[in-house]
Write a protein that holds these residues in place. Structure first.
Motif, PDB file in Angstrom:
ATOM      1  N   SER A 219       0.841  -1.190   0.000  1.00 34.20           N
ATOM      2  CA  SER A 219       0.000   0.000   0.000  1.00 34.20           C
ATOM      3  C   SER A 219       0.880   1.246   0.000  1.00 34.20           C
ATOM      4  N   THR A 220       0.295   2.361  -0.390  1.00 37.49           N
ATOM      5  CA  THR A 220       0.984   3.655  -0.373  1.00 37.49           C
ATOM      6  C   THR A 220       0.332   4.547   0.667  1.00 37.49           C
ATOM      7  N   ARG A 221       1.131   5.210   1.469  1.00 37.62           N
ATOM      8  CA  ARG A 221       0.595   6.119   2.487  1.00 37.62           C
ATOM      9  C   ARG A 221       0.276   7.462   1.839  1.00 37.62           C
ATOM     10  N   ILE A 222      -0.985   7.864   1.912  1.00 38.01           N
ATOM     11  CA  ILE A 222      -1.456   9.114   1.311  1.00 38.01           C
ATOM     12  C   ILE A 222      -1.752  10.127   2.413  1.00 38.01           C
ATOM     13  N   ASP A 223      -1.211  11.315   2.257  1.00 38.30           N
ATOM     14  CA  ASP A 223      -1.427  12.409   3.207  1.00 38.30           C
ATOM     15  C   ASP A 223      -2.831  12.965   3.024  1.00 38.30           C
ATOM     16  N   LEU A 224      -3.674  12.821   4.038  1.00 38.71           N
ATOM     17  CA  LEU A 224      -5.060  13.280   3.939  1.00 38.71           C
ATOM     18  C   LEU A 224      -5.221  14.753   4.295  1.00 38.71           C
ATOM     19  N   THR A 225      -4.157  15.386   4.762  1.00 37.05           N
ATOM     20  CA  THR A 225      -4.265  16.805   5.126  1.00 37.05           C
ATOM     21  C   THR A 225      -4.076  17.725   3.925  1.00 37.05           C
ATOM     22  N   ALA A 226      -3.710  17.153   2.784  1.00 41.86           N
ATOM     23  CA  ALA A 226      -3.454  17.965   1.586  1.00 41.86           C
ATOM     24  C   ALA A 226      -4.777  18.429   0.990  1.00 41.86           C
ATOM     25  N   ARG A 227      -5.072  19.681   1.119  1.00 38.90           N
ATOM     26  CA  ARG A 227      -6.303  20.255   0.574  1.00 38.90           C
ATOM     27  C   ARG A 227      -5.998  21.614  -0.062  1.00 38.90           C
ATOM     28  N   VAL A 228      -6.607  21.872  -1.194  1.00 41.68           N
ATOM     29  CA  VAL A 228      -6.449  23.150  -1.875  1.00 41.68           C
ATOM     30  C   VAL A 228      -7.639  24.026  -1.522  1.00 41.68           C
ATOM     31  N   GLU A 229      -7.378  25.246  -1.112  1.00 42.19           N
ATOM     32  CA  GLU A 229      -8.452  26.165  -0.737  1.00 42.19           C
ATOM     33  C   GLU A 229      -9.338  26.466  -1.946  1.00 42.19           C
ATOM     34  N   PRO A 230     -10.669  26.464  -1.780  1.00 43.90           N
ATOM     35  CA  PRO A 230     -11.549  26.783  -2.907  1.00 43.90           C
ATOM     36  C   PRO A 230     -11.392  28.241  -3.314  1.00 43.90           C
ATOM     37  N   PRO A 231     -11.659  28.550  -4.581  1.00 47.68           N
ATOM     38  CA  PRO A 231     -11.532  29.939  -5.035  1.00 47.68           C
ATOM     39  C   PRO A 231     -12.671  30.803  -4.519  1.00 47.68           C
ATOM     40  N   ALA A 232     -12.468  32.094  -4.599  1.00 51.04           N
ATOM     41  CA  ALA A 232     -13.548  33.023  -4.253  1.00 51.04           C
ATOM     42  C   ALA A 232     -14.697  32.869  -5.240  1.00 51.04           C
ATOM     43  N   ALA A 233     -15.920  33.120  -4.778  1.00 51.02           N
ATOM     44  CA  ALA A 233     -17.114  32.919  -5.607  1.00 51.02           C
ATOM     45  C   ALA A 233     -17.297  34.078  -6.585  1.00 51.02           C
ATOM     46  N   LEU A 234     -16.365  34.189  -7.517  1.00 46.93           N
ATOM     47  CA  LEU A 234     -16.355  35.320  -8.447  1.00 46.93           C
ATOM     48  C   LEU A 234     -17.463  35.245  -9.498  1.00 46.93           C
ATOM     49  N   LEU A 235     -18.085  34.073  -9.653  1.00 52.95           N
ATOM     50  CA  LEU A 235     -19.179  33.916 -10.624  1.00 52.95           C
ATOM     51  C   LEU A 235     -20.512  33.658  -9.927  1.00 52.95           C
ATOM     52  N   ALA A 236     -20.622  34.034  -8.676  1.00 51.51           N
ATOM     53  CA  ALA A 236     -21.856  33.813  -7.919  1.00 51.51           C
ATOM     54  C   ALA A 236     -23.032  34.501  -8.607  1.00 51.51           C
ATOM     55  N   GLY A 237     -24.138  33.774  -8.716  1.00 53.22           N
ATOM     56  CA  GLY A 237     -25.348  34.328  -9.319  1.00 53.22           C
ATOM     57  C   GLY A 237     -25.384  34.269 -10.831  1.00 53.22           C
ATOM     58  N   ARG A 238     -24.319  33.737 -11.448  1.00 53.89           N
ATOM     59  CA  ARG A 238     -24.282  33.689 -12.920  1.00 53.89           C
ATOM     60  C   ARG A 238     -24.475  32.261 -13.425  1.00 53.89           C
ATOM     61  N   THR A 239     -25.076  32.150 -14.580  1.00 54.29           N
ATOM     62  CA  THR A 239     -25.318  30.851 -15.213  1.00 54.29           C
ATOM     63  C   THR A 239     -24.451  30.719 -16.449  1.00 54.29           C
ATOM     64  N   ILE A 240     -23.663  29.647 -16.504  1.00 54.44           N
ATOM     65  CA  ILE A 240     -22.818  29.365 -17.661  1.00 54.44           C
ATOM     66  C   ILE A 240     -23.497  28.278 -18.486  1.00 54.44           C
ATOM     67  N   ALA A 241     -23.820  28.589 -19.741  1.00 52.80           N
ATOM     68  CA  ALA A 241     -24.388  27.597 -20.657  1.00 52.80           C
ATOM     69  C   ALA A 241     -23.235  26.833 -21.302  1.00 52.80           C
ATOM     70  N   ILE A 242     -23.285  25.501 -21.236  1.00 53.84           N
ATOM     71  CA  ILE A 242     -22.176  24.671 -21.713  1.00 53.84           C
ATOM     72  C   ILE A 242     -22.674  23.682 -22.764  1.00 53.84           C
ATOM     73  N   ALA A 243     -22.079  23.746 -23.954  1.00 57.65           N
ATOM     74  CA  ALA A 243     -22.420  22.782 -25.012  1.00 57.65           C
ATOM     75  C   ALA A 243     -21.873  21.414 -24.626  1.00 57.65           C
ATOM     76  N   ARG A 244     -22.724  20.399 -24.712  1.00 55.32           N
ATOM     77  CA  ARG A 244     -22.292  19.060 -24.296  1.00 55.32           C
ATOM     78  C   ARG A 244     -23.034  18.007 -25.113  1.00 55.32           C
TER      79      ARG A 244
END
Length: 434
Positions: A219-244
């Motif tokens: 097995s490999t020992r994985i560090d569970l404390t590694a977390r990246v801070e989420p970004p600021a909510a710079l697109l709050a309230g906006r809707t992004i239309a995505i072609a899929r």
């Protein structure tokens, strides 16, 4: 809560492309899931299509690991999240084990990951051992074991196994009569393959495990404390239309996660189904894909074309990557030479060609930092529009893909990996900055 987890992690690598890494990783993932194991899979390096198949095989979303495009901290964070919910983590390497800057071997050494070598044994026997020992010792890397692909018989497999000396042969996959179909950008999309789950089950059935050798893998020992801070909510309230849909399918799941983390609501639509841009949209994202395979359908999609022209005229921010840009040019000539009218937001014509036109990791300098990503395309855009900027190739630093700005449209062959610079992404979808 403990600060670490011990999980079986394997980086599946090979001496080169074409050895069967994706087939073996998919077979292994499906076989382990059927044994009741919780499996998470990652793909090393820039790739859209292989992760789709690996997601189908494992039943879980497949992320990207790359020391440059994704970055060490994002890689570490993703491994930590996967370790919380997986018994086995499989990472499919890119190209050959030591190819690229950074390479799959660099990733393995950075996180202390054992390597599982895949070899195409169809045209060799005892030489397989020399190949695998060379792969191990050149770096070096920790070689956990080998999976031999395209083995002709039990006797052939026995010769391969004997040649490995101190490296265990973990499994054998016989020569396949039914294989995963391919086209110019790689594998055919899983959604287009008839009975793809039946094929994955067949591959899993054919994978001959040495259960004792598998049980001995560390097995490999994985560090569970590694977390990246989420970004600021710079697109709050906006809707992004995505072609899929099948024409716009090249989309990193992490890009969608980043848009949600920025506060955006996502609304998906299908230009191939002649959907209009959703009425609630504040911005549009057209990812890459295979518009060249659907020229006739896109040309006939009057509602789609009318709606994208209308939101463009209204100044709505639009980001078009690779295939998305191709669908917004004046015309698209497919591989047969047939010319189809496109949406006409970006002056110029796109032509498919037999030779690859762009490949590799690239970055775009922005006022908010470096937005990293890659390029991979077989088409060429002829346009009179002057580029607003060019990406920079990694690691050479040479000039890369042109980035065009036409009104509220930002377009390029460059595929951005959004988590690499969320603030730059937010700016692309913001009316004030775009």
């Amino acid at each position: 809560m403990t600060d670490h987890a011990d999980v079986r992690v394997l980086l599946v690598a090979a001496v080169s492309s074409g050895q069967g890494k994706t087939t073996v990783t998919a077979a292994l993932a499906r076989a382990l899931v059927r044994r009741g194991q919780r499996v998470r899979v990652f793909k090393c390096g820039p790739d859209f299509i292989d992760p789709m198949l690996l997601e189908r095989a494992s039943g879980a979303q497949v992320g990207s690991l790359d020391l440059w495009m994704v970055g060490r901290e994002q890689c570490r964070s993703q491994l930590a999240a996967a370790a919380l919910e997986a018994d086995v983590i499989l990472i499919e390497g890119v190209m050959g084990l030591y190819d690229g800057t950074p390479s799959s071997a660099d990733l393995a050494r950075e996180f202390g990951l054992p390597v599982m070598a895949v070899i195409d044994a169809s045209a060799m026997a005892q030489t397989a051992g020399a190949l695998v020992h060379g792969l191990r010792d050149y770096g070096p890397v920790e070689m956990a074991g080998v999976i031999a692909n395209r083995v002709a018989s039990k006797g052939h497999g026995a010769m391969v196994a004997a040649s490995m000396r101190d490296i265990p042969l973990i499994a054998i996959l016989p020569r396949q009569t039914k294989t995963l179909p391919e086209r110019h950008l790689g594998l055919v999309l899983p959604s287009e393959v008839q009975d793809v789950d039946g094929l994955l089950d067949l591959l899993a059935d054919q994978l001959e495990f040495d259960d004792d050798a598998w049980a001995k893998l560390r097995s490999t020992r994985i560090d569970l404390t590694a977390r990246v801070e989420p970004p600021a909510a710079l697109l709050a309230g906006r809707t992004i239309a995505i072609a899929r849909d099948a024409a716009f399918a090249f989309l990193y799941p992490a890009n969608l996660d980043t848009l949600r983390a920025l506060g955006a609501t996502l609304a998906f639509f299908s230009p191939l189904a002649d959907d209009a841009v959703p009425a609630q949209a504040d911005a549009v994202y057209l990812p890459g894909g295979y518009p060249e395979l659907h020229g006739e359908t896109l040309a006939a999609a009057a509602r789609w074309r009318g709606s994208i022209r209308a939101v463009y005229a209204a100044g709505m921010p639009i980001l078009a990557e690779c295939g998305g840009m191709m669908a917004l040019a004046d015309s698209l000539a497919d591989q047969a030479g047939k010319v189809w009218p496109m949406a006409g937001l970006l002056e110029g014509s796109v032509t498919m060609q037999a030779r690859i036109a762009g490949l590799g990791s690239q970055g775009l300098e922005t006022p908010h930092g470096l937005l990293r990503g890659h390029t991979f395309h077989y088409s060429k855009l002829e346009t009179g529009v002057a580029p607003m900027a060019h990406t920079v190739k990694h690691p050479s630093g040479a000039s890369g893909e042109a980035v065009y700005r036409a009104g509220s449209l930002s377009a390029s062959y460059f595929h951005a990996y959004f988590p690499s610079c969320p603030a730059a992404v937010a700016a692309l979808f913001s009316r004030s900055e775009a």
